[in-house]
Design a protein around this motif. Structure first.
Motif, mmCIF file in Angstrom:
data_model
loop_
_atom_site.group_PDB
_atom_site.id
_atom_site.type_symbol
_atom_site.label_atom_id
_atom_site.label_comp_id
_atom_site.label_asym_id
_atom_site.label_seq_id
_atom_site.Cartn_x
_atom_site.Cartn_y
_atom_site.Cartn_z
ATOM 1 N N ARG A 194 2.544 88.022 43.821
ATOM 2 C CA ARG A 194 3.998 86.513 43.308
ATOM 3 C C ARG A 194 2.930 85.416 43.404
ATOM 4 N NH1 ARG A 194 8.721 86.399 47.910
ATOM 5 N NH2 ARG A 194 8.286 88.534 47.176
ATOM 6 N N TRP A 195 3.181 85.182 41.756
ATOM 7 C CA TRP A 195 3.255 83.786 41.735
ATOM 8 C C TRP A 195 3.250 82.712 42.538
ATOM 9 C CZ3 TRP A 195 -1.294 82.253 38.807
ATOM 10 C CH2 TRP A 195 -1.638 83.816 38.246
ATOM 11 N N SER A 196 2.184 81.725 43.071
ATOM 12 C CA SER A 196 2.992 80.519 43.608
ATOM 13 C C SER A 196 2.384 79.383 43.165
ATOM 14 C CB SER A 196 2.788 80.777 45.005
ATOM 15 O OG SER A 196 2.972 79.541 45.422
ATOM 16 N N LEU A 197 2.254 77.819 43.943
ATOM 17 C CA LEU A 197 1.310 77.018 43.741
ATOM 18 C C LEU A 197 0.990 75.715 45.353
ATOM 19 C CD1 LEU A 197 3.584 74.636 41.025
ATOM 20 C CD2 LEU A 197 1.381 76.417 40.528
ATOM 21 N N VAL A 198 -0.873 75.243 45.086
ATOM 22 C CA VAL A 198 -0.320 75.061 46.215
ATOM 23 C C VAL A 198 -0.626 73.276 45.629
ATOM 24 C CG1 VAL A 198 -2.363 74.121 47.592
ATOM 25 C CG2 VAL A 198 -2.150 76.673 47.073
ATOM 26 N N LEU A 199 0.137 72.496 46.515
ATOM 27 C CA LEU A 199 0.189 71.303 46.263
ATOM 28 C C LEU A 199 -0.596 70.145 47.592
ATOM 29 C CD1 LEU A 199 4.304 71.474 45.370
ATOM 30 C CD2 LEU A 199 2.682 72.003 43.718
ATOM 31 N N GLN A 200 0.010 68.939 46.309
ATOM 32 C CA GLN A 200 -0.199 68.176 47.411
ATOM 33 C C GLN A 200 0.836 67.667 47.859
ATOM 34 O OE1 GLN A 200 -3.646 67.480 48.519
ATOM 35 N NE2 GLN A 200 -5.167 67.675 46.344
ATOM 36 N N PRO A 201 0.704 66.524 49.329
ATOM 37 C CA PRO A 201 1.870 66.064 49.491
ATOM 38 C C PRO A 201 2.319 65.045 48.468
ATOM 39 C CG PRO A 201 -0.239 65.911 51.130
ATOM 40 C CD PRO A 201 -1.204 65.906 49.931
ATOM 41 N N ASP A 202 2.044 64.548 47.898
ATOM 42 C CA ASP A 202 2.459 63.807 46.716
ATOM 43 C C ASP A 202 3.194 64.502 45.442
ATOM 44 O OD1 ASP A 202 0.509 64.657 45.167
ATOM 45 O OD2 ASP A 202 -0.421 62.353 45.228
ATOM 46 N N SER A 203 3.687 65.712 45.835
ATOM 47 C CA SER A 203 3.436 67.258 44.880
ATOM 48 C C SER A 203 2.956 67.374 43.040
ATOM 49 C CB SER A 203 4.882 67.095 44.182
ATOM 50 O OG SER A 203 4.789 66.072 43.002
ATOM 51 N N LEU A 204 1.660 67.065 43.155
ATOM 52 C CA LEU A 204 0.239 67.145 42.929
ATOM 53 C C LEU A 204 -0.087 68.503 42.859
ATOM 54 C CD1 LEU A 204 -1.259 64.258 41.443
ATOM 55 C CD2 LEU A 204 0.996 64.949 40.382
ATOM 56 N N VAL A 205 -0.296 69.574 41.521
ATOM 57 C CA VAL A 205 -0.503 70.518 41.555
ATOM 58 C C VAL A 205 -2.066 70.706 42.106
ATOM 59 C CG1 VAL A 205 -0.407 72.846 41.145
ATOM 60 C CG2 VAL A 205 1.276 71.357 39.792
ATOM 61 N N VAL A 206 -1.979 71.378 43.339
ATOM 62 C CA VAL A 206 -4.285 71.680 43.082
ATOM 63 C C VAL A 206 -4.259 72.889 42.760
ATOM 64 C CG1 VAL A 206 -5.768 71.886 45.407
ATOM 65 C CG2 VAL A 206 -3.581 70.672 45.391
ATOM 66 N N ALA A 207 -3.091 74.063 42.428
ATOM 67 C CA ALA A 207 -4.381 75.507 42.009
ATOM 68 C C ALA A 207 -2.402 76.187 41.529
ATOM 69 C CB ALA A 207 -5.099 75.804 42.784
ATOM 70 N N PRO A 208 -2.383 76.991 40.192
ATOM 71 C CA PRO A 208 -1.233 77.788 40.504
ATOM 72 C C PRO A 208 -2.407 79.402 41.022
ATOM 73 C CG PRO A 208 -2.570 76.779 38.456
ATOM 74 C CD PRO A 208 -3.013 76.511 39.346
ATOM 75 N N VAL A 209 -1.598 80.488 41.870
ATOM 76 C CA VAL A 209 -2.142 80.895 43.008
ATOM 77 C C VAL A 209 -1.839 82.216 42.270
ATOM 78 C CG1 VAL A 209 -3.253 79.848 44.000
ATOM 79 C CG2 VAL A 209 -1.309 80.297 45.266
ATOM 80 N N GLN A 210 -1.702 83.281 42.128
ATOM 81 C CA GLN A 210 -1.375 84.673 43.120
ATOM 82 C C GLN A 210 -1.561 85.677 44.574
ATOM 83 O OE1 GLN A 210 -1.976 88.869 40.383
ATOM 84 N NE2 GLN A 210 0.129 87.739 39.403
#
Length: 239
Positions: A43-59
């Motif tokens: 399943r695709w997901s995202l890891v975010l910083q607390p300010d909602s900026l994307v750290v990485a798209p991950v599966q």
């Protein structure tokens, strides 16, 4: 700096952050934008910083009782650091795995750079421009973000932006044209200074295809020899 085009057949390298332990699932549920409780398929997901900026798209995939967060190798260290930062009094362990045997068996989502560009999917160069989930396009947003699951880091700002119509200043776009320079001129020709410009470029079928970032005032369309598309609907020269 102008991005140099790469062959569409350039191989992508993948790593995995393997999360194990009795609280592995609950920990990741609080750190990923997608619901991973009871996960039975990738399943695709995202890891975010607390300010909602994307750290990485991950599966995320389940493997031998552990959860593997598969991501581009260039994003592995920063993602591990981000997850470790929020691992407080949780019964789980994080391990960064670069073993070719493990990562190859997990089968990274895209084998080549050309596949990723054709899919209009963000990678390390796009994340480096400081985009939020809504800036990646509605298709990526719907594939990676659950608006019904419990809390996760960065959720408040993502939910608030979605409720307000999600009009972001910068967005991921796709384009094709005769050269990277020609496409760069279009992407940087509208809007204020910011993260705009070509992020990934490949050569395919005698043309240049790119992913890049554009200001919301730059509409999709044709600009001389350059064609600019929204990532949710862009055709590929390979199609």
């Amino acid at each position: 700096m102008i991005v140099a085009p790469e062959p569409s057949t350039a191989r992508l390298a993948w790593s995995a952050v393997v999360v194990s332990g009795p609280e592995a699932e609950s920990f990741l549920s609080g750190q990923l934008t997608q619901d991973v409780v009871g996960l039975d398929e990738p399943r695709w997901s995202l890891v975010l910083q607390p300010d909602s900026l994307v750290v990485a798209p991950v599966q995320v995939t389940r493997r031998d009782g552990e959860l593997a967060v598969v991501l581009e190798r260039g994003l592995a260290e920063v993602t591990l650091a981000r997850l470790t930062r929020f691992k407080l009094r949780v019964a789980c362990a994080l391990e960064l795995v670069d073993s070719l045997e493990l990562v190859d068996s997990l089968e990274g989502p895209f084998a080549t750079l050309g596949e990723r560009v054709a899919a209009r999917w963000p990678g390390a160069p796009e994340v480096a421009r400081g985009l939020t989930p809504h800036g990646l396009g509605r298709r990526v947003l719907e594939a990676t973000v659950s608006f019904t699951k419990g809390c996760y880091t960065g959720q408040e700002l993502v939910g608030r932006l979605d409720a307000r119509g999600a009009r972001v200043p910068w967005r991921l776009v796709a384009a094709c044209g005769p050269s990277v320079e020609a496409i760069e001129a279009v992407l940087t020709g509208r809007g204020p200074e910011g993260p705009r410009g070509v992020t990934t470029a490949i050569e395919r079928a005698g043309a240049i295809e790119v992913l890049g970032v554009a200001h919301r005032t730059l509409a999709a369309g044709h600009y001389g020899e350059v064609s600019l598309y929204e990532v949710d609907e862009a055709p590929s020269a390979a199609e």
